[in-house]
Motif scaffolding. Structure first.
Motif, PDB file in Angstrom:
ATOM      1  N   TRP A  83       4.677  -6.640   1.152  1.00 60.43           N
ATOM      2  CA  TRP A  83       3.322  -6.535   0.602  1.00 60.43           C
ATOM      3  C   TRP A  83       2.651  -7.879   0.794  1.00 60.43           C
ATOM      4  O   TRP A  83       3.311  -8.923   0.726  1.00 60.43           O
ATOM      5  CB  TRP A  83       3.367  -6.229  -0.892  1.00 60.43           C
ATOM      6  CG  TRP A  83       3.814  -4.844  -1.212  1.00 60.43           C
ATOM      7  CD1 TRP A  83       3.011  -3.766  -1.463  1.00 60.43           C
ATOM      8  CD2 TRP A  83       5.162  -4.374  -1.339  1.00 60.43           C
ATOM      9  NE1 TRP A  83       3.783  -2.660  -1.722  1.00 60.43           N
ATOM     10  CE2 TRP A  83       5.107  -3.004  -1.659  1.00 60.43           C
ATOM     11  CE3 TRP A  83       6.413  -4.976  -1.210  1.00 60.43           C
ATOM     12  CZ2 TRP A  83       6.236  -2.239  -1.863  1.00 60.43           C
ATOM     13  CZ3 TRP A  83       7.548  -4.209  -1.404  1.00 60.43           C
ATOM     14  CH2 TRP A  83       7.459  -2.855  -1.725  1.00 60.43           C
ATOM     15  N   ASP A  98     -12.872  -3.276  -3.210  1.00 62.58           N
ATOM     16  CA  ASP A  98     -11.739  -3.628  -2.361  1.00 62.58           C
ATOM     17  C   ASP A  98     -12.252  -4.500  -1.215  1.00 62.58           C
ATOM     18  O   ASP A  98     -13.188  -4.108  -0.509  1.00 62.58           O
ATOM     19  CB  ASP A  98     -11.084  -2.351  -1.822  1.00 62.58           C
ATOM     20  CG  ASP A  98      -9.872  -2.641  -0.978  1.00 62.58           C
ATOM     21  OD1 ASP A  98      -9.111  -3.563  -1.330  1.00 62.58           O
ATOM     22  OD2 ASP A  98      -9.683  -1.953   0.042  1.00 62.58           O
ATOM     23  N   ARG A 115       3.202  -2.755   3.676  1.00 63.78           N
ATOM     24  CA  ARG A 115       2.871  -1.561   2.891  1.00 63.78           C
ATOM     25  C   ARG A 115       1.476  -1.611   2.313  1.00 63.78           C
ATOM     26  O   ARG A 115       0.838  -0.576   2.146  1.00 63.78           O
ATOM     27  CB  ARG A 115       3.888  -1.383   1.775  1.00 63.78           C
ATOM     28  CG  ARG A 115       5.267  -1.143   2.369  1.00 63.78           C
ATOM     29  CD  ARG A 115       6.207  -0.588   1.395  1.00 63.78           C
ATOM     30  NE  ARG A 115       7.461  -0.292   2.092  1.00 63.78           N
ATOM     31  CZ  ARG A 115       8.437   0.347   1.536  1.00 63.78           C
ATOM     32  NH1 ARG A 115       8.349   0.770   0.296  1.00 63.78           N
ATOM     33  NH2 ARG A 115       9.536   0.578   2.207  1.00 63.78           N
ATOM     34  N   GLN A 116       1.025  -2.815   1.957  1.00 66.23           N
ATOM     35  CA  GLN A 116      -0.275  -2.920   1.315  1.00 66.23           C
ATOM     36  C   GLN A 116      -0.763  -4.362   1.348  1.00 66.23           C
ATOM     37  O   GLN A 116       0.026  -5.296   1.413  1.00 66.23           O
ATOM     38  CB  GLN A 116      -0.160  -2.449  -0.140  1.00 66.23           C
ATOM     39  CG  GLN A 116      -1.474  -2.334  -0.873  1.00 66.23           C
ATOM     40  CD  GLN A 116      -1.268  -1.850  -2.305  1.00 66.23           C
ATOM     41  OE1 GLN A 116      -0.207  -2.068  -2.904  1.00 66.23           O
ATOM     42  NE2 GLN A 116      -2.275  -1.197  -2.858  1.00 66.23           N
ATOM     43  N   HIS A 117      -2.074  -4.519   1.284  1.00 63.69           N
ATOM     44  CA  HIS A 117      -2.710  -5.824   1.116  1.00 63.69           C
ATOM     45  C   HIS A 117      -3.787  -5.680   0.052  1.00 63.69           C
ATOM     46  O   HIS A 117      -4.463  -4.649  -0.030  1.00 63.69           O
ATOM     47  CB  HIS A 117      -3.367  -6.300   2.413  1.00 63.69           C
ATOM     48  CG  HIS A 117      -4.217  -7.519   2.197  1.00 63.69           C
ATOM     49  ND1 HIS A 117      -5.541  -7.441   1.804  1.00 63.69           N
ATOM     50  CD2 HIS A 117      -3.919  -8.831   2.267  1.00 63.69           C
ATOM     51  CE1 HIS A 117      -6.016  -8.661   1.659  1.00 63.69           C
ATOM     52  NE2 HIS A 117      -5.055  -9.524   1.940  1.00 63.69           N
ATOM     53  N   VAL A 118      -3.937  -6.729  -0.752  1.00 65.16           N
ATOM     54  CA  VAL A 118      -5.017  -6.769  -1.733  1.00 65.16           C
ATOM     55  C   VAL A 118      -5.593  -8.187  -1.745  1.00 65.16           C
ATOM     56  O   VAL A 118      -4.868  -9.158  -1.510  1.00 65.16           O
ATOM     57  CB  VAL A 118      -4.519  -6.349  -3.145  1.00 65.16           C
ATOM     58  CG1 VAL A 118      -3.512  -7.331  -3.697  1.00 65.16           C
ATOM     59  CG2 VAL A 118      -5.676  -6.156  -4.109  1.00 65.16           C
ATOM     60  N   TRP A 154      -1.139  -4.381  -9.933  1.00 67.99           N
ATOM     61  CA  TRP A 154      -0.697  -4.299  -8.538  1.00 67.99           C
ATOM     62  C   TRP A 154       0.802  -4.584  -8.434  1.00 67.99           C
ATOM     63  O   TRP A 154       1.545  -3.850  -7.771  1.00 67.99           O
ATOM     64  CB  TRP A 154      -1.507  -5.277  -7.685  1.00 67.99           C
ATOM     65  CG  TRP A 154      -1.188  -5.241  -6.228  1.00 67.99           C
ATOM     66  CD1 TRP A 154      -1.514  -4.246  -5.334  1.00 67.99           C
ATOM     67  CD2 TRP A 154      -0.493  -6.238  -5.473  1.00 67.99           C
ATOM     68  NE1 TRP A 154      -1.056  -4.581  -4.081  1.00 67.99           N
ATOM     69  CE2 TRP A 154      -0.429  -5.795  -4.138  1.00 67.99           C
ATOM     70  CE3 TRP A 154       0.077  -7.468  -5.804  1.00 67.99           C
ATOM     71  CZ2 TRP A 154       0.183  -6.535  -3.134  1.00 67.99           C
ATOM     72  CZ3 TRP A 154       0.683  -8.203  -4.806  1.00 67.99           C
ATOM     73  CH2 TRP A 154       0.737  -7.735  -3.490  1.00 67.99           C
ATOM     74  N   GLU A 161       7.504   1.240  -6.874  1.00 71.34           N
ATOM     75  CA  GLU A 161       7.912   1.694  -5.541  1.00 71.34           C
ATOM     76  C   GLU A 161       9.344   1.248  -5.214  1.00 71.34           C
ATOM     77  O   GLU A 161      10.138   2.025  -4.681  1.00 71.34           O
ATOM     78  CB  GLU A 161       6.927   1.165  -4.486  1.00 71.34           C
ATOM     79  CG  GLU A 161       7.088   1.851  -3.156  1.00 71.34           C
ATOM     80  CD  GLU A 161       5.965   1.529  -2.193  1.00 71.34           C
ATOM     81  OE1 GLU A 161       6.238   1.599  -0.971  1.00 71.34           O
ATOM     82  OE2 GLU A 161       4.847   1.218  -2.619  1.00 71.34           O
TER      83      GLU A 161
END
Length: 165
Positions: A83, A98, A115-118, A154, A161
């Motif tokens: 991540w 976002d 898997r994800q970026h924020v 987050w 997960e």
């Protein structure tokens, strides 16, 4: 089995490091083993099952230590869930919508199958290092725009997960 998670970060003035520490604390609270370390201090990933990597944003680029970390550990990251997060906007925009990753981070996400970026809001306080940081502070645009509730939410999603995935 408890996931052992590395939270690596690139930070110049400590704001991104504080976000990384908050992420690691939530992961631990949710049953993972986690430690936050400066990206430049990580030698190998063999002890970790997953990684979270964050970098401060400076003039549209991720912190150099975070970029170098991804390049140096590319092969090891291929074998682990990953991540990414960025910190940087010195306004409330990251809490309002976002914000997509900057181009270099977007390319890294694709290459490494992250898997994800924020993107979280940034923080720039008096005494910050760097000519540009000092100019921003002189113009009155500093402050703390991090939303720790969002950061913790987050991180809890990552833990869920890892614990159930």
């Amino acid at each position: 089995m408890t996931a052992n998670v590395l939270v690596a970060y690139g930070s110049t003035n400590g704001s991104t490091a504080e976000i990384a520490e908050a992420v690691a604390a939530v992961l631990r609270k949710q049953g993972c083993t986690a430690e936050a370390l400066p990206a430049s201090a990580v030698v190998r990933l063999t002890d970790y099952d997953a990684a979270v990597v964050g970098g401060g944003l400076y003039a549209g680029r991720w912190h150099k230590d975070a970029r170098r970390f991804l390049r140096r550990h590319r092969a090891e990251l291929d074998d682990r869930p990953l991540w990414l997060f960025s910190s940087g906007p010195l306004d409330p925009s990251a809490s309002e919508r976002d914000i997509p990753p900057v181009p270099g981070v977007r390319r890294a996400m694709t290459r490494l199958d992250a898997r994800q970026h924020v993107t979280f809001g940034g923080c720039l306080r008096e005494g910050a290092k760097g000519r540009v940081a000092k100019m921003i502070l002189r113009s009155g645009k500093g402050g703390d725009f991090r939303d720790f509730d969002h950061i913790e939410e987050w991180a809890a999603g990552i833990a869920a997960e890892l614990n159930h995935g």
